[in-house]
Design a protein around this motif. Structure first.
Motif, PDB file in Angstrom:
ATOM      1  N   GLY A 271       0.903  -1.302  -0.109  1.00  0.00           N
ATOM      2  CA  GLY A 271      -0.010  -0.080  -0.082  1.00  0.00           C
ATOM      3  C   GLY A 271       1.067   1.200   0.271  1.00  0.00           C
ATOM      4  N   ARG A 272       0.211   2.339   0.656  1.00  0.00           N
ATOM      5  CA  ARG A 272       0.855   3.542   0.713  1.00  0.00           C
ATOM      6  C   ARG A 272       1.671   3.803   2.114  1.00  0.00           C
ATOM      7  NH1 ARG A 272      -0.491   7.735  -2.872  1.00  0.00           N
ATOM      8  NH2 ARG A 272      -0.221   9.115  -1.053  1.00  0.00           N
ATOM      9  N   ILE A 273       2.766   4.503   2.238  1.00  0.00           N
ATOM     10  CA  ILE A 273       3.490   4.857   3.248  1.00  0.00           C
ATOM     11  C   ILE A 273       3.686   6.164   3.194  1.00  0.00           C
ATOM     12  CG2 ILE A 273       5.425   4.270   4.737  1.00  0.00           C
ATOM     13  CD1 ILE A 273       5.936   1.695   3.090  1.00  0.00           C
ATOM     14  N   ASP A 274       3.176   6.907   4.009  1.00  0.00           N
ATOM     15  CA  ASP A 274       3.090   8.458   3.877  1.00  0.00           C
ATOM     16  C   ASP A 274       2.758   8.759   5.389  1.00  0.00           C
ATOM     17  OD1 ASP A 274       0.297   7.850   4.472  1.00  0.00           O
ATOM     18  OD2 ASP A 274      -0.448   8.347   2.374  1.00  0.00           O
ATOM     19  N   SER A 275       2.316   9.974   5.512  1.00  0.00           N
ATOM     20  CA  SER A 275       2.325  10.712   7.082  1.00  0.00           C
ATOM     21  C   SER A 275       1.193   9.814   7.735  1.00  0.00           C
ATOM     22  CB  SER A 275       2.304  12.168   6.871  1.00  0.00           C
ATOM     23  OG  SER A 275       1.165  12.468   6.069  1.00  0.00           O
ATOM     24  N   ALA A 276       0.176   9.478   7.188  1.00  0.00           N
ATOM     25  CA  ALA A 276      -0.781   8.878   7.573  1.00  0.00           C
ATOM     26  C   ALA A 276      -0.617   7.468   8.134  1.00  0.00           C
ATOM     27  CB  ALA A 276      -2.222   8.887   6.753  1.00  0.00           C
ATOM     28  N   THR A 277       0.176   6.996   7.324  1.00  0.00           N
ATOM     29  CA  THR A 277       0.542   5.379   7.645  1.00  0.00           C
ATOM     30  C   THR A 277       1.991   5.107   8.218  1.00  0.00           C
ATOM     31  OG1 THR A 277       1.135   5.019   5.443  1.00  0.00           O
ATOM     32  CG2 THR A 277      -1.104   4.572   5.910  1.00  0.00           C
ATOM     33  N   ALA A 278       2.802   6.059   8.416  1.00  0.00           N
ATOM     34  CA  ALA A 278       4.329   5.940   8.735  1.00  0.00           C
ATOM     35  C   ALA A 278       4.373   5.476  10.046  1.00  0.00           C
ATOM     36  CB  ALA A 278       4.914   7.173   8.809  1.00  0.00           C
ATOM     37  N   GLY A 279       3.042   5.755  11.032  1.00  0.00           N
ATOM     38  CA  GLY A 279       3.282   5.372  12.508  1.00  0.00           C
ATOM     39  C   GLY A 279       2.934   3.783  12.304  1.00  0.00           C
ATOM     40  N   ALA A 280       2.221   3.298  11.562  1.00  0.00           N
ATOM     41  CA  ALA A 280       1.874   1.852  11.498  1.00  0.00           C
ATOM     42  C   ALA A 280       3.193   1.284  11.130  1.00  0.00           C
ATOM     43  CB  ALA A 280       0.654   1.652  10.701  1.00  0.00           C
ATOM     44  N   PHE A 281       3.875   1.743   9.814  1.00  0.00           N
ATOM     45  CA  PHE A 281       5.115   1.214   9.529  1.00  0.00           C
ATOM     46  C   PHE A 281       6.125   1.145  10.511  1.00  0.00           C
ATOM     47  CE2 PHE A 281       8.841   2.228   6.433  1.00  0.00           C
ATOM     48  CZ  PHE A 281       9.059   0.803   6.278  1.00  0.00           C
ATOM     49  N   GLU A 282       6.160   2.267  11.303  1.00  0.00           N
ATOM     50  CA  GLU A 282       7.208   2.284  12.596  1.00  0.00           C
ATOM     51  C   GLU A 282       7.179   1.300  13.519  1.00  0.00           C
ATOM     52  OE1 GLU A 282       9.346   5.319  15.542  1.00  0.00           O
ATOM     53  OE2 GLU A 282       7.613   6.149  14.169  1.00  0.00           O
ATOM     54  N   LEU A 283       5.773   0.875  13.909  1.00  0.00           N
ATOM     55  CA  LEU A 283       5.345  -0.203  14.785  1.00  0.00           C
ATOM     56  C   LEU A 283       5.777  -1.573  14.243  1.00  0.00           C
ATOM     57  CD1 LEU A 283       1.870   0.971  16.307  1.00  0.00           C
ATOM     58  CD2 LEU A 283       4.100   0.996  17.393  1.00  0.00           C
ATOM     59  N   ALA A 284       5.487  -1.483  12.834  1.00  0.00           N
ATOM     60  CA  ALA A 284       6.041  -2.755  12.068  1.00  0.00           C
ATOM     61  C   ALA A 284       7.468  -3.258  12.247  1.00  0.00           C
ATOM     62  CB  ALA A 284       5.480  -3.024  10.671  1.00  0.00           C
ATOM     63  N   VAL A 285       8.269  -2.240  12.504  1.00  0.00           N
ATOM     64  CA  VAL A 285       9.836  -2.298  12.227  1.00  0.00           C
ATOM     65  C   VAL A 285      10.395  -1.980  13.311  1.00  0.00           C
ATOM     66  CG1 VAL A 285       9.738  -2.093   9.614  1.00  0.00           C
ATOM     67  CG2 VAL A 285      10.334  -0.181  11.148  1.00  0.00           C
ATOM     68  N   GLN A 286      10.080  -1.481  14.403  1.00  0.00           N
ATOM     69  CA  GLN A 286      10.762  -1.044  15.499  1.00  0.00           C
ATOM     70  C   GLN A 286      11.249  -2.199  16.397  1.00  0.00           C
ATOM     71  OE1 GLN A 286       8.073   1.165  17.993  1.00  0.00           O
ATOM     72  NE2 GLN A 286       6.841  -0.767  18.765  1.00  0.00           N
ATOM     73  N   ASP A 287      10.979  -3.340  16.367  1.00  0.00           N
ATOM     74  CA  ASP A 287      11.561  -4.097  17.385  1.00  0.00           C
ATOM     75  C   ASP A 287      12.419  -5.230  16.482  1.00  0.00           C
ATOM     76  OD1 ASP A 287      10.604  -3.095  19.714  1.00  0.00           O
ATOM     77  OD2 ASP A 287       8.629  -4.541  19.474  1.00  0.00           O
ATOM     78  N   LEU A 288      12.649  -4.935  15.327  1.00  0.00           N
ATOM     79  CA  LEU A 288      13.228  -5.711  14.494  1.00  0.00           C
ATOM     80  C   LEU A 288      14.791  -6.008  14.678  1.00  0.00           C
ATOM     81  CD1 LEU A 288      12.533  -4.823  10.795  1.00  0.00           C
ATOM     82  CD2 LEU A 288      11.574  -6.725  11.776  1.00  0.00           C
ATOM     83  N   PHE A 289      15.162  -5.106  15.557  1.00  0.00           N
ATOM     84  CA  PHE A 289      16.808  -5.220  15.838  1.00  0.00           C
ATOM     85  C   PHE A 289      16.879  -5.045  17.439  1.00  0.00           C
ATOM     86  CE2 PHE A 289      16.683  -3.703  11.464  1.00  0.00           C
ATOM     87  CZ  PHE A 289      17.450  -4.719  10.818  1.00  0.00           C
ATOM     88  N   ALA A 290      15.918  -5.707  18.250  1.00  0.00           N
ATOM     89  CA  ALA A 290      16.008  -5.649  19.674  1.00  0.00           C
ATOM     90  C   ALA A 290      16.985  -6.689  20.031  1.00  0.00           C
ATOM     91  CB  ALA A 290      14.715  -5.925  20.036  1.00  0.00           C
ATOM     92  N   THR A 291      17.177  -7.845  19.161  1.00  0.00           N
ATOM     93  CA  THR A 291      18.147  -8.678  19.318  1.00  0.00           C
ATOM     94  C   THR A 291      19.575  -8.510  18.647  1.00  0.00           C
ATOM     95  OG1 THR A 291      16.483 -10.363  19.631  1.00  0.00           O
ATOM     96  CG2 THR A 291      18.730 -11.164  19.369  1.00  0.00           C
ATOM     97  N   PRO A 292      20.804  -8.576  19.493  1.00  0.00           N
ATOM     98  CA  PRO A 292      22.043  -8.133  18.576  1.00  0.00           C
ATOM     99  C   PRO A 292      22.149  -9.163  17.572  1.00  0.00           C
ATOM    100  CG  PRO A 292      22.394  -8.001  21.098  1.00  0.00           C
ATOM    101  CD  PRO A 292      21.019  -8.569  20.928  1.00  0.00           C
ATOM    102  N   GLY A 293      22.891  -8.560  16.440  1.00  0.00           N
ATOM    103  CA  GLY A 293      22.925  -9.391  15.254  1.00  0.00           C
ATOM    104  C   GLY A 293      21.726  -9.930  14.419  1.00  0.00           C
ATOM    105  N   ALA A 294      20.392  -9.369  14.588  1.00  0.00           N
ATOM    106  CA  ALA A 294      19.432  -9.708  14.004  1.00  0.00           C
ATOM    107  C   ALA A 294      19.474  -9.336  12.504  1.00  0.00           C
ATOM    108  CB  ALA A 294      18.450  -9.000  14.435  1.00  0.00           C
ATOM    109  N   ARG A 295      18.772  -9.945  11.499  1.00  0.00           N
ATOM    110  CA  ARG A 295      18.791  -9.698  10.168  1.00  0.00           C
ATOM    111  C   ARG A 295      17.279  -9.464   9.745  1.00  0.00           C
ATOM    112  NH1 ARG A 295      22.086 -14.696  10.665  1.00  0.00           N
ATOM    113  NH2 ARG A 295      19.859 -15.510  10.094  1.00  0.00           N
ATOM    114  N   ALA A 296      17.041  -8.378   8.927  1.00  0.00           N
ATOM    115  CA  ALA A 296      15.775  -8.227   8.306  1.00  0.00           C
ATOM    116  C   ALA A 296      15.774  -7.950   6.966  1.00  0.00           C
ATOM    117  CB  ALA A 296      15.170  -6.928   9.439  1.00  0.00           C
ATOM    118  N   LEU A 297      14.668  -7.989   6.332  1.00  0.00           N
ATOM    119  CA  LEU A 297      14.347  -7.774   4.873  1.00  0.00           C
ATOM    120  C   LEU A 297      13.120  -7.370   4.866  1.00  0.00           C
ATOM    121  CD1 LEU A 297      15.445  -8.364   1.989  1.00  0.00           C
ATOM    122  CD2 LEU A 297      14.176 -10.553   1.987  1.00  0.00           C
TER     123      LEU A 297
END
Length: 114
Positions: A20-46
């Motif tokens: 979909g669209r990632i803009d000012s209205a949806t950036a918060g949801a996008f941030e929530l989706a990626v904020q914990d990707l690197f909570a673990t040292p050495g994590a890998r994400a695509l």
């Protein structure tokens, strides 16, 4: 159009499919989706942008935040599936000089797990 995401573990890496669209209205949801990707040292994400129709500067800010968190955690962030019009936004902003991208999900997972 709205924004959707789906996260899954693939071959030891975290795959986040974006849609979909990632803009000012949806950036918060996008941030929530990626904020914990690197909570673990050495994590890998695509991050898979194959079905993203649009990204604004608000969305780019979230990608930059994720890249910084990856670096701090000594992890690895890859982008894949950038449609041409989305790729142009990343190129113009200079993001593709600092964040790695690959053609598709299969190549991204191969590189993350090499």
């Amino acid at each position: 159009m709205s924004f959707e995401h789906h996260s899954s573990d693939e071959q030891g890496s975290r795959l986040v499919q974006l849609k979909g669209r990632i803009d000012s209205a949806t950036a918060g949801a996008f941030e929530l989706a990626v904020q914990d990707l690197f909570a673990t040292p050495g994590a890998r994400a695509l991050l898979d942008f194959a079905t993203v129709d649009y990204i604004s500067s608000a969305g780019l800010r979230v990608v930059l935040m994720a890249a910084k968190r990856a670096k701090q955690a000594q992890g690895r962030l890859l982008l894949c599936g950038l449609p041409q019009h989305v790729r142009e936004v990343f190129e113009i902003s200079g993001f593709l000089k600092i964040i790695d991208s690959v053609i598709d999900r299969a190549e991204g997972l191969r590189q993350l797990n090499a």
